[in-house]
Design a protein around this motif. Structure first.
Motif, PDB file in Angstrom:
ATOM      1  N   ASP A   1      23.202  72.583  37.637  1.00 45.12           N
ATOM      2  CA  ASP A   1      23.047  72.788  35.905  1.00 45.12           C
ATOM      3  C   ASP A   1      21.772  73.445  35.230  1.00 45.12           C
ATOM      4  OD1 ASP A   1      21.300  71.042  36.032  1.00 45.12           O
ATOM      5  OD2 ASP A   1      21.841  69.754  34.134  1.00 45.12           O
ATOM      6  N   TRP A   2      19.747  73.374  35.826  1.00 44.47           N
ATOM      7  CA  TRP A   2      19.741  74.691  35.211  1.00 44.47           C
ATOM      8  C   TRP A   2      19.826  75.848  35.754  1.00 44.47           C
ATOM      9  CZ3 TRP A   2      16.743  76.433  39.328  1.00 44.47           C
ATOM     10  CH2 TRP A   2      17.456  76.709  40.908  1.00 44.47           C
ATOM     11  N   PHE A   3      20.284  76.003  36.978  1.00 41.87           N
ATOM     12  CA  PHE A   3      20.714  77.346  37.638  1.00 41.87           C
ATOM     13  C   PHE A   3      21.315  77.894  36.598  1.00 41.87           C
ATOM     14  CE2 PHE A   3      22.527  79.939  40.620  1.00 41.87           C
ATOM     15  CZ  PHE A   3      21.396  81.061  41.082  1.00 41.87           C
ATOM     16  N   PHE A   4      23.037  77.648  36.448  1.00 37.68           N
ATOM     17  CA  PHE A   4      23.684  77.707  35.613  1.00 37.68           C
ATOM     18  C   PHE A   4      23.797  77.898  34.624  1.00 37.68           C
ATOM     19  CE2 PHE A   4      26.741  75.640  38.266  1.00 37.68           C
ATOM     20  CZ  PHE A   4      27.230  76.789  39.234  1.00 37.68           C
ATOM     21  N   LEU A   5      22.258  77.804  33.736  1.00 38.93           N
ATOM     22  CA  LEU A   5      22.114  77.852  32.605  1.00 38.93           C
ATOM     23  C   LEU A   5      20.734  78.920  32.847  1.00 38.93           C
ATOM     24  CD1 LEU A   5      23.947  75.110  31.731  1.00 38.93           C
ATOM     25  CD2 LEU A   5      21.881  74.904  30.171  1.00 38.93           C
ATOM     26  N   GLY A   6      20.048  79.026  33.018  1.00 37.05           N
ATOM     27  CA  GLY A   6      18.910  80.408  33.469  1.00 37.05           C
ATOM     28  C   GLY A   6      19.605  81.489  33.691  1.00 37.05           C
TER      29      GLY A   6
ATOM     30  N   HIS B   1      30.164  78.205  23.409  1.00 33.11           N
ATOM     31  CA  HIS B   1      30.773  78.267  25.314  1.00 33.11           C
ATOM     32  C   HIS B   1      31.365  79.136  24.561  1.00 33.11           C
ATOM     33  CE1 HIS B   1      29.469  73.532  26.022  1.00 33.11           C
ATOM     34  NE2 HIS B   1      29.116  74.263  26.330  1.00 33.11           N
ATOM     35  N   TRP B   2      31.473  79.772  23.769  1.00 34.82           N
ATOM     36  CA  TRP B   2      32.656  80.766  23.846  1.00 34.82           C
ATOM     37  C   TRP B   2      32.056  82.064  23.077  1.00 34.82           C
ATOM     38  CZ3 TRP B   2      38.035  80.294  25.870  1.00 34.82           C
ATOM     39  CH2 TRP B   2      37.942  78.982  26.136  1.00 34.82           C
ATOM     40  N   GLY B   3      30.728  82.314  23.130  1.00 35.97           N
ATOM     41  CA  GLY B   3      30.296  83.677  22.008  1.00 35.97           C
ATOM     42  C   GLY B   3      29.214  84.688  23.114  1.00 35.97           C
ATOM     43  N   LEU B   4      28.189  84.617  23.108  1.00 34.18           N
ATOM     44  CA  LEU B   4      27.367  85.726  23.598  1.00 34.18           C
ATOM     45  C   LEU B   4      27.581  85.077  24.985  1.00 34.18           C
ATOM     46  CD1 LEU B   4      24.954  86.116  21.250  1.00 34.18           C
ATOM     47  CD2 LEU B   4      26.471  87.912  21.630  1.00 34.18           C
TER      48      LEU B   4
ATOM     49  N   TRP C   1      29.597  70.262  30.645  1.00 33.11           N
ATOM     50  CA  TRP C   1      30.577  71.483  29.494  1.00 33.11           C
ATOM     51  C   TRP C   1      29.723  72.253  29.919  1.00 33.11           C
ATOM     52  CZ3 TRP C   1      34.818  70.893  25.917  1.00 33.11           C
ATOM     53  CH2 TRP C   1      35.383  69.497  25.277  1.00 33.11           C
ATOM     54  N   THR C   2      28.710  72.813  29.772  1.00 30.96           N
ATOM     55  CA  THR C   2      27.958  74.034  29.995  1.00 30.96           C
ATOM     56  C   THR C   2      27.968  74.470  31.086  1.00 30.96           C
ATOM     57  OG1 THR C   2      26.557  73.448  27.692  1.00 30.96           O
ATOM     58  CG2 THR C   2      25.433  75.069  29.012  1.00 30.96           C
ATOM     59  N   SER C   3      27.919  73.627  32.125  1.00 33.43           N
ATOM     60  CA  SER C   3      27.668  74.605  33.423  1.00 33.43           C
ATOM     61  C   SER C   3      29.027  74.792  34.324  1.00 33.43           C
ATOM     62  CB  SER C   3      26.604  73.150  34.379  1.00 33.43           C
ATOM     63  OG  SER C   3      25.972  72.526  33.889  1.00 33.43           O
ATOM     64  N   PHE C   4      29.957  73.402  33.605  1.00 35.22           N
ATOM     65  CA  PHE C   4      31.442  73.681  33.555  1.00 35.22           C
ATOM     66  C   PHE C   4      31.629  74.737  33.689  1.00 35.22           C
ATOM     67  CE2 PHE C   4      35.518  73.759  32.673  1.00 35.22           C
ATOM     68  CZ  PHE C   4      36.381  73.912  33.774  1.00 35.22           C
ATOM     69  N   TYR C   5      31.570  75.310  32.481  1.00 36.34           N
ATOM     70  CA  TYR C   5      31.829  76.183  31.585  1.00 36.34           C
ATOM     71  C   TYR C   5      30.952  77.429  31.931  1.00 36.34           C
ATOM     72  CZ  TYR C   5      34.409  74.704  27.584  1.00 36.34           C
ATOM     73  OH  TYR C   5      36.030  74.798  26.703  1.00 36.34           O
TER      74      TYR C   5
ATOM     75  N   LEU D   1      40.873  71.750  39.651  1.00 33.55           N
ATOM     76  CA  LEU D   1      41.014  72.833  38.793  1.00 33.55           C
ATOM     77  C   LEU D   1      38.915  73.448  38.219  1.00 33.55           C
ATOM     78  CD1 LEU D   1      43.987  72.523  36.814  1.00 33.55           C
ATOM     79  CD2 LEU D   1      43.807  74.014  38.384  1.00 33.55           C
ATOM     80  N   GLN D   2      39.178  71.847  37.988  1.00 36.71           N
ATOM     81  CA  GLN D   2      37.957  72.620  37.620  1.00 36.71           C
ATOM     82  C   GLN D   2      36.751  72.363  38.821  1.00 36.71           C
ATOM     83  OE1 GLN D   2      36.880  69.499  34.796  1.00 36.71           O
ATOM     84  NE2 GLN D   2      38.207  70.132  33.178  1.00 36.71           N
ATOM     85  N   ALA D   3      36.760  71.629  39.566  1.00 39.79           N
ATOM     86  CA  ALA D   3      35.801  72.083  40.629  1.00 39.79           C
ATOM     87  C   ALA D   3      35.916  73.079  41.434  1.00 39.79           C
ATOM     88  CB  ALA D   3      36.466  70.457  41.748  1.00 39.79           C
ATOM     89  N   ALA D   4      37.358  73.036  41.465  1.00 39.96           N
ATOM     90  CA  ALA D   4      37.961  74.905  41.835  1.00 39.96           C
ATOM     91  C   ALA D   4      36.302  75.870  41.537  1.00 39.96           C
ATOM     92  CB  ALA D   4      38.882  74.611  42.023  1.00 39.96           C
ATOM     93  N   ALA D   5      37.014  76.275  40.443  1.00 44.67           N
ATOM     94  CA  ALA D   5      36.070  77.016  39.320  1.00 44.67           C
ATOM     95  C   ALA D   5      34.288  76.925  40.131  1.00 44.67           C
ATOM     96  CB  ALA D   5      36.285  76.451  38.173  1.00 44.67           C
ATOM     97  N   VAL D   6      34.336  75.886  39.814  1.00 45.71           N
ATOM     98  CA  VAL D   6      32.817  75.639  40.104  1.00 45.71           C
ATOM     99  C   VAL D   6      31.935  75.958  41.298  1.00 45.71           C
ATOM    100  CG1 VAL D   6      30.957  73.557  40.178  1.00 45.71           C
ATOM    101  CG2 VAL D   6      32.235  73.604  38.006  1.00 45.71           C
ATOM    102  N   SER D   7      33.017  75.476  42.391  1.00 44.98           N
ATOM    103  CA  SER D   7      31.749  75.677  43.910  1.00 44.98           C
ATOM    104  C   SER D   7      32.431  77.234  44.441  1.00 44.98           C
ATOM    105  CB  SER D   7      33.549  74.526  44.711  1.00 44.98           C
ATOM    106  OG  SER D   7      34.865  75.585  44.655  1.00 44.98           O
ATOM    107  N   THR D   8      33.054  77.756  43.575  1.00 42.22           N
ATOM    108  CA  THR D   8      33.031  79.049  42.988  1.00 42.22           C
ATOM    109  C   THR D   8      32.284  80.037  42.951  1.00 42.22           C
ATOM    110  OG1 THR D   8      35.251  79.325  42.416  1.00 42.22           O
ATOM    111  CG2 THR D   8      35.740  79.741  44.924  1.00 42.22           C
TER     112      THR D   8
END
Length: 530
Positions: A73-78, A177-180, A349-353, A499-506
């Motif tokens: 999660d820290w990696f995606f957010l950063g 989650h839907w802005g910048l 939420w955030t990491s998945f998005y 579906l969400q797992a596929a998006a996250v793994s790629t």
């Protein structure tokens, strides 16, 4: 004139491009070895495995998504924060004066046509699915949990049961989650692809971005791996959106006409919509995708104006400004990648998005690049980053704000109790002309589904044809069909979780690729005349 860095790239590419081997294969497929074969065979194997071993696939997908989001999660957010900062820097620095296509290039599309394609490809299905459901989810969580709960984002909020603060934070978290951040991810990829294709003379392929980093190796296995990853990320990110669209379309048709909500219904929907997408794919970018995108933008604008007119108009208009202020106020805390104790929000939420947007970025980025020749970097960034973010804020304010007003002012509990895919239609049910607006909502989901599918087919087609934008029609048909098959396989092999797992793994490995691409982008821009 002495040879500059941009000339050097073009000259060396003339030497290296022979290493990109393409040939016309059976059924008119423009095979780019080994990208087409590796990605195509892997996708076929994935579909067969998932459909044949659905219970095993469901167990794998059920473990995969939380394992990745809780660890990284820290990696995606950063990483997402870095993409936003880079975009803002390009707007205000002299690098913003670089024109895509050269100093004399002119735009291929008008602003209206350009914006229509940006929105239809970028977030259409997501805005329809989450426009009502996400603000309500965050609002309800804050009211129920209050401060200090590790399973919500409520440590950022006030005391439990404070509707005013819960509303502000619920909308701020949704806009986050839907802005910048998501549009910055798209903008970085699109700008890099456009720069190295239109200004450097390289193929419109993901490997081209990394020429300043890897040199001639981008025409070998280093480039092959990058393009194959781009294909996987595009296909699985797109399948996630198509799955959300099928769920919502099925729920809406059940709500209006009683169509059963079953796996069979969803498979039939995906099959039928994929068939429509095939027609658009065969028609091409201008005749198919552009026309459908413009039709959908008109329908979306009409539905949005209807919500503003018959909903809590004053609350929507004032809420737009207040929500922007709340977003700015809470942005540092929401985007902080370290020291979080709100596991459900930052990981669920955030990491998945962010992983989802990143997995979508080759698709949306390449599509935006194809329609953005002639724009300056500054114009490109303002239009792709800021304007869509503002429109997304207004959309979420209108749809989510209306639903929250129904809960707070009217005690409308049905919209809270409805499933995620049904919340939009339940919200519309409390407004005039519900049958008509719900039908328009279903139509929007379906057409967004079609435009995403055919746009994605064109993008994958380009990558697997070595950067060619006019690859044979049978190849486009192949990818359009398998986009639908992957979505079906994931739905049957675990539903939305799969579906969400596929998006996250790629999205995870592709985040590393994008961070390296940021360095290549800056290096390429500095070599351009301004």
């Amino acid at each position: 004139m002495p040879e500059g860095p941009a000339d050097l790239i073009e000259t060396e590419y003339e030497i290296g491009q022979d290493n990109i081997q393409t040939r016309i294969g059976p059924f008119g497929v423009d095979i780019h070895n080994p990208v087409f074969m590796v990605s195509g065979l892997t996708i076929i194997a994935f579909v067969v495995f998932t459909l044949a071993l659905q219970s095993e696939a469901e167990a794998i997908f059920g473990w995969l998504r939380p394992a990745i989001t809780s660890t990284f999660d820290w990696f995606f957010l950063g990483a997402a924060n870095l993409f936003v900062l880079l975009c803002l820097v390009l707007i205000v620095t002299p690098l913003g004066s670089v024109r895509l296509g050269g100093r004399d290039a002119t735009p291929d599309y008008s602003y209206s046509g350009w914006f229509a394609m940006l929105f239809a490809a970028g977030m259409g299905i997501g805005l329809m699915f989450f426009g009502v459901s996400e603000p309500i989810s965050h609002y309800s969580s804050s009211v129920a949990e209050g401060a200090g709960s590790p399973d919500s984002w409520a440590p950022l909020a006030g005391a439990p049961g404070d509707p005013a603060e819960a509303r502000r934070l619920g909308m701020a978290a949704t806009i986050f989650h839907w802005g910048l951040h998501p549009w910055a991810i798209y903008a970085v990829v699109a700008l890099a692809l456009a720069l190295f294709s239109y200004n450097k003379g390289l193929p419109l392929s993901f490997r081209s971005i990394f020429y300043p980093v890897f040199g001639e190796r981008v025409w070998g296995w280093t480039g092959h791996v990058i393009d194959v990853l781009a294909v996987f990320a595009t296909l699985f990110g797109l399948a996630t959106s198509l799955g959300f669209g099928a769920e919502q379309a099925n729920a809406g048709l059940n709500h209006l006409f009683g169509l059963p909500v079953t796996d069979a219904s969803k498979v039939l929907l995906i099959t039928g919509i994929t068939a429509i997408a095939l027609i658009s794919v065969v028609a091409g970018l201008d005749a198919g995708v552009k026309r459908l995108s413009e039709i959908n933008m008109i329908l979306a604008a009409l539905l949005l104006l209807f919500i503003v007119a018959v909903g809590p108009t004053v609350a929507i208009l004032t809420g737009f400004v207040n929500n922007l202020i709340a977003y700015a106020e809470y942005l540092p805390a929401l985007s902080n990648p370290f020291g979080r104790d709100d596991a459900n929000f930052s990981q669920g939420w955030t990491s998945f998005y962010w992983a989802w947007w990143i997995s979508w970025s080759p698709f949306v980025g390449m599509f935006i690049a194809r329609v953005s020749r002639g724009r300056t970097v500054r114009e490109f960034m303002i239009c792709v980053l800021l304007i869509p973010s503002i429109v997304s804020v207004f959309w979420m304010t209108a749809f989510g704000g209306t639903a929250i007003s129904q809960i707070v002012n009217d005690g409308y509990q049905a919209v809270v109790d409805a499933s995620l895919e049904l919340k939009l239609f339940v919200m519309l049910e409390a407004l005039p002309l519900a049958a008509i607006t719900s039908f328009i909502g279903i139509t929007l989901v379906i057409v967004f589904f079609v435009t995403s599918s055919d746009s994605g087919s064109l993008v994958i087609d380009t990558i697997t044809a070595g950067g060619k934008v006019d690859a044979p029609v049978p190849q486009r048909v192949f990818w359009a069909v398998f986009e639908g098959l992957v979505a079906i396989a994931l739905l049957l092999g675990g539903g939305l979780g799969a579906l969400q797992a596929a998006a996250v793994s790629t999205g995870l490995p592709f985040t590393i690729v994008l961070l390296l691409g940021c360095y290549a982008l800056i290096k390429g821009l500095r070599a351009e005349p301004r």
